[in-house]
Motif scaffolding. Sequence first.
Motif, PDB file in Angstrom:
ATOM      1  N   LYS A   1      56.585  35.913 -35.878  1.00 61.73           N
ATOM      2  CA  LYS A   1      56.032  35.668 -34.556  1.00 61.73           C
ATOM      3  C   LYS A   1      57.047  35.143 -33.540  1.00 61.73           C
ATOM      4  N   THR A   2      57.824  34.129 -33.894  1.00 61.28           N
ATOM      5  CA  THR A   2      58.611  33.456 -32.866  1.00 61.28           C
ATOM      6  C   THR A   2      59.837  34.284 -32.489  1.00 61.28           C
ATOM      7  N   ASP A   3      60.440  33.893 -31.365  1.00 60.16           N
ATOM      8  CA  ASP A   3      61.591  34.625 -30.851  1.00 60.16           C
ATOM      9  C   ASP A   3      62.767  34.594 -31.815  1.00 60.16           C
ATOM     10  N   LEU A   4      62.996  33.411 -32.407  1.00 65.20           N
ATOM     11  CA  LEU A   4      64.151  33.267 -33.306  1.00 65.20           C
ATOM     12  C   LEU A   4      64.022  34.194 -34.502  1.00 65.20           C
ATOM     13  N   GLU A   5      62.808  34.270 -35.069  1.00 69.13           N
ATOM     14  CA  GLU A   5      62.625  35.101 -36.253  1.00 69.13           C
ATOM     15  C   GLU A   5      62.786  36.577 -35.921  1.00 69.13           C
ATOM     16  N   ILE A   6      62.226  36.986 -34.758  1.00 67.81           N
ATOM     17  CA  ILE A   6      62.364  38.399 -34.389  1.00 67.81           C
ATOM     18  C   ILE A   6      63.828  38.741 -34.172  1.00 67.81           C
ATOM     19  N   THR A   7      64.560  37.825 -33.514  1.00 61.97           N
ATOM     20  CA  THR A   7      65.985  38.089 -33.279  1.00 61.97           C
ATOM     21  C   THR A   7      66.745  38.208 -34.588  1.00 61.97           C
ATOM     22  N   LEU A   8      66.478  37.270 -35.518  1.00 63.73           N
ATOM     23  CA  LEU A   8      67.189  37.312 -36.798  1.00 63.73           C
ATOM     24  C   LEU A   8      66.867  38.585 -37.548  1.00 63.73           C
ATOM     25  N   LEU A   9      65.566  38.963 -37.553  1.00 62.10           N
ATOM     26  CA  LEU A   9      65.174  40.168 -38.292  1.00 62.10           C
ATOM     27  C   LEU A   9      65.836  41.410 -37.700  1.00 62.10           C
ATOM     28  N   ALA A  10      65.850  41.483 -36.343  1.00 66.11           N
ATOM     29  CA  ALA A  10      66.454  42.662 -35.715  1.00 66.11           C
ATOM     30  C   ALA A  10      67.945  42.717 -35.997  1.00 66.11           C
ATOM     31  N   CYS A  11      68.610  41.545 -35.979  1.00 62.81           N
ATOM     32  CA  CYS A  11      70.041  41.525 -36.265  1.00 62.81           C
ATOM     33  C   CYS A  11      70.302  41.981 -37.685  1.00 62.81           C
ATOM     34  N   MET A  12      69.469  41.504 -38.639  1.00 65.59           N
ATOM     35  CA  MET A  12      69.723  41.887 -40.025  1.00 65.59           C
ATOM     36  C   MET A  12      69.460  43.362 -40.248  1.00 65.59           C
ATOM     37  N   ILE A  13      68.412  43.891 -39.597  1.00 66.20           N
ATOM     38  CA  ILE A  13      68.134  45.319 -39.742  1.00 66.20           C
ATOM     39  C   ILE A  13      69.286  46.133 -39.179  1.00 66.20           C
ATOM     40  N   THR A  14      69.855  45.656 -38.047  1.00 67.10           N
ATOM     41  CA  THR A  14      70.970  46.412 -37.478  1.00 67.10           C
ATOM     42  C   THR A  14      72.203  46.327 -38.362  1.00 67.10           C
TER      43      THR A  14
ATOM     44  N   ASP B   1      64.146  49.252 -30.332  1.00 68.79           N
ATOM     45  CA  ASP B   1      63.386  48.682 -29.228  1.00 68.79           C
ATOM     46  C   ASP B   1      62.224  47.871 -29.766  1.00 68.79           C
ATOM     47  N   VAL B   2      61.787  46.892 -28.988  1.00 72.76           N
ATOM     48  CA  VAL B   2      60.609  46.104 -29.335  1.00 72.76           C
ATOM     49  C   VAL B   2      59.543  46.411 -28.305  1.00 72.76           C
ATOM     50  N   SER B   3      58.298  46.618 -28.773  1.00 73.88           N
ATOM     51  CA  SER B   3      57.242  46.927 -27.817  1.00 73.88           C
ATOM     52  C   SER B   3      56.904  45.679 -27.001  1.00 73.88           C
ATOM     53  N   GLU B   4      56.166  45.895 -25.901  1.00 72.13           N
ATOM     54  CA  GLU B   4      55.962  44.836 -24.917  1.00 72.13           C
ATOM     55  C   GLU B   4      55.245  43.625 -25.518  1.00 72.13           C
ATOM     56  N   ASN B   5      54.247  43.872 -26.402  1.00 71.42           N
ATOM     57  CA  ASN B   5      53.474  42.747 -26.928  1.00 71.42           C
ATOM     58  C   ASN B   5      54.091  42.160 -28.193  1.00 71.42           C
ATOM     59  N   ARG B   6      55.291  42.550 -28.522  1.00 67.08           N
ATOM     60  CA  ARG B   6      56.040  42.010 -29.662  1.00 67.08           C
ATOM     61  C   ARG B   6      55.320  42.189 -30.991  1.00 67.08           C
TER      62      ARG B   6
ATOM     63  N   PHE C   1      63.530  41.839 -46.468  1.00 66.28           N
ATOM     64  CA  PHE C   1      64.043  40.939 -45.451  1.00 66.28           C
ATOM     65  C   PHE C   1      62.988  40.005 -44.901  1.00 66.28           C
ATOM     66  N   GLU C   2      61.833  40.595 -44.507  1.00 70.58           N
ATOM     67  CA  GLU C   2      60.896  39.801 -43.718  1.00 70.58           C
ATOM     68  C   GLU C   2      60.290  38.685 -44.564  1.00 70.58           C
ATOM     69  N   ARG C   3      59.969  39.001 -45.832  1.00 71.79           N
ATOM     70  CA  ARG C   3      59.327  37.993 -46.670  1.00 71.79           C
ATOM     71  C   ARG C   3      60.275  36.821 -46.921  1.00 71.79           C
ATOM     72  N   ARG C   4      61.561  37.170 -47.208  1.00 69.96           N
ATOM     73  CA  ARG C   4      62.522  36.100 -47.455  1.00 69.96           C
ATOM     74  C   ARG C   4      62.762  35.269 -46.215  1.00 69.96           C
ATOM     75  N   LEU C   5      62.801  35.950 -45.050  1.00 68.30           N
ATOM     76  CA  LEU C   5      63.008  35.223 -43.797  1.00 68.30           C
ATOM     77  C   LEU C   5      61.849  34.273 -43.530  1.00 68.30           C
ATOM     78  N   LEU C   6      60.623  34.754 -43.784  1.00 65.45           N
ATOM     79  CA  LEU C   6      59.452  33.900 -43.564  1.00 65.45           C
ATOM     80  C   LEU C   6      59.470  32.709 -44.516  1.00 65.45           C
ATOM     81  N   GLU C   7      59.913  32.958 -45.758  1.00 71.85           N
ATOM     82  CA  GLU C   7      59.990  31.845 -46.702  1.00 71.85           C
ATOM     83  C   GLU C   7      60.962  30.783 -46.219  1.00 71.85           C
ATOM     84  N   LEU C   8      62.043  31.236 -45.569  1.00 70.95           N
ATOM     85  CA  LEU C   8      63.044  30.270 -45.136  1.00 70.95           C
ATOM     86  C   LEU C   8      62.616  29.496 -43.905  1.00 70.95           C
ATOM     87  N   THR C   9      61.962  30.170 -42.954  1.00 75.48           N
ATOM     88  CA  THR C   9      61.746  29.497 -41.677  1.00 75.48           C
ATOM     89  C   THR C   9      60.468  28.680 -41.624  1.00 75.48           C
TER      90      THR C   9
END
Lengths: 89, 165, 146
Positions: B103-116, B125-130, B156-164
């Motif tokens: 949900k939060t900005d930091l998590e989306i940024t981290l996830l997008a960076c790791m995917i890239t 791209d991220v859609s308007e409603n995130r 990625f996402e599950r591990r990231l959620l576990e961490l944050t």
Amino acid sequence: MSLFQITLTIAMAVLSLCLLLTAIRFAIGPTLPDRITAFDLIVANVIGIIAIYTEFTGNEDFIDVAIILSVFGFLGSVTFAYYIMKINV
Amino acid sequence: MKTFYLHSAIAFVSAYLITHQDPPPLPYNAFSTAFVFLVIFWILWSTSWFYNKPYFRKMPKALFFAVFFIKELLVANIKIAYDILTPRYYMRPTVIALPLSVKTDLEITLLACMITLTPGTLSIDVSENRKILYVHALYVKNNDVELLKQYIKNGFERRLLELTT
Amino acid sequence: MGVIEVEQIKEVVSCVFILAGVIFMLISTIGLLRFPDFYIRMSAITKGASLGVGLILLGLGIYFNQPDIMLKVLAIITFIFITAPVAAHVISRTAVRNHSPFWNKTNLKEFEEYQEKLHLDKIKNHDRYREEQKTEKKPSGAGDNV
């Protein structure tokens, strides 16, 4: 000439070749985002060349140049991309 | 997270002080300094069991995540290198819409960076409603898009959620 | 004797790292020239170039083997690994907004809806811009709400 210096010379030559090939993409790139990508890769190449040059001369002060270049390359490509996004929408 | 910053700052300063003493207790090079830093950091981490239980539990997970990430980076880089050097293309590029559960900005940024940074996938791209992240993937096994989505979500996402959280 | 051996080990390890980094750079550059479409090029070079530069700088840090140089090298590597995906995301977003063409084999099934919406938004913004120009005779504010 030791093995180490031969390796450094080869690495320098290959990086220069990379710079040349990237310049070709910069010249023929069909769209503007292609050119920004090529610019990004040129900055990365120059950082690598500076690192190898530092090892050649043994002068440690050149690493600061690489730090500043990494900052400004990022700023340059992001600014260029934002400019293109704004003028076309 | 605050505890992590505090611990790394303490370990950094004390490693600096130890290596810069006048009769140096250790040889002045990078590896002994890194060793001192890691030892001090490990001691601080093991004391955190008394005052910060979640941090104590999350640190090994973060370490495993980093190792997993570096392994992904190397393996898939070699895959792309193979595709570049052989004349035929083996890729089937696909744009997939990945529904986000972070949900939060930091998590989306981290996830997008790791995917890239994982080769083969590029977050476009991220859609308007995130809610949806559009990912450009090079290699899709057997045209099975759902499998790739499950892989990204579980890896990625599950591990990231576990961490944050 | 022992000192010389340590020096040689350092040089050999540094050579291996530098050669690996240079090879990754060369491969990503060839990919930049060969690949058929912008997005594939982007995803090929972002990782290759950042991994290559990281390996070269790591070889440099191992060769000098001093704490302050190692600190600078680690700072550059961290910075590159943070900024490279951000720059890639911004550039590819620009390409999507500018309707940069995809490769003809690309499977775009899940993306077409979003592309149409972007296109409609663009037309709408353009219309509003024109209306504002008509009413106010002053073009302002239409480009801000992207």
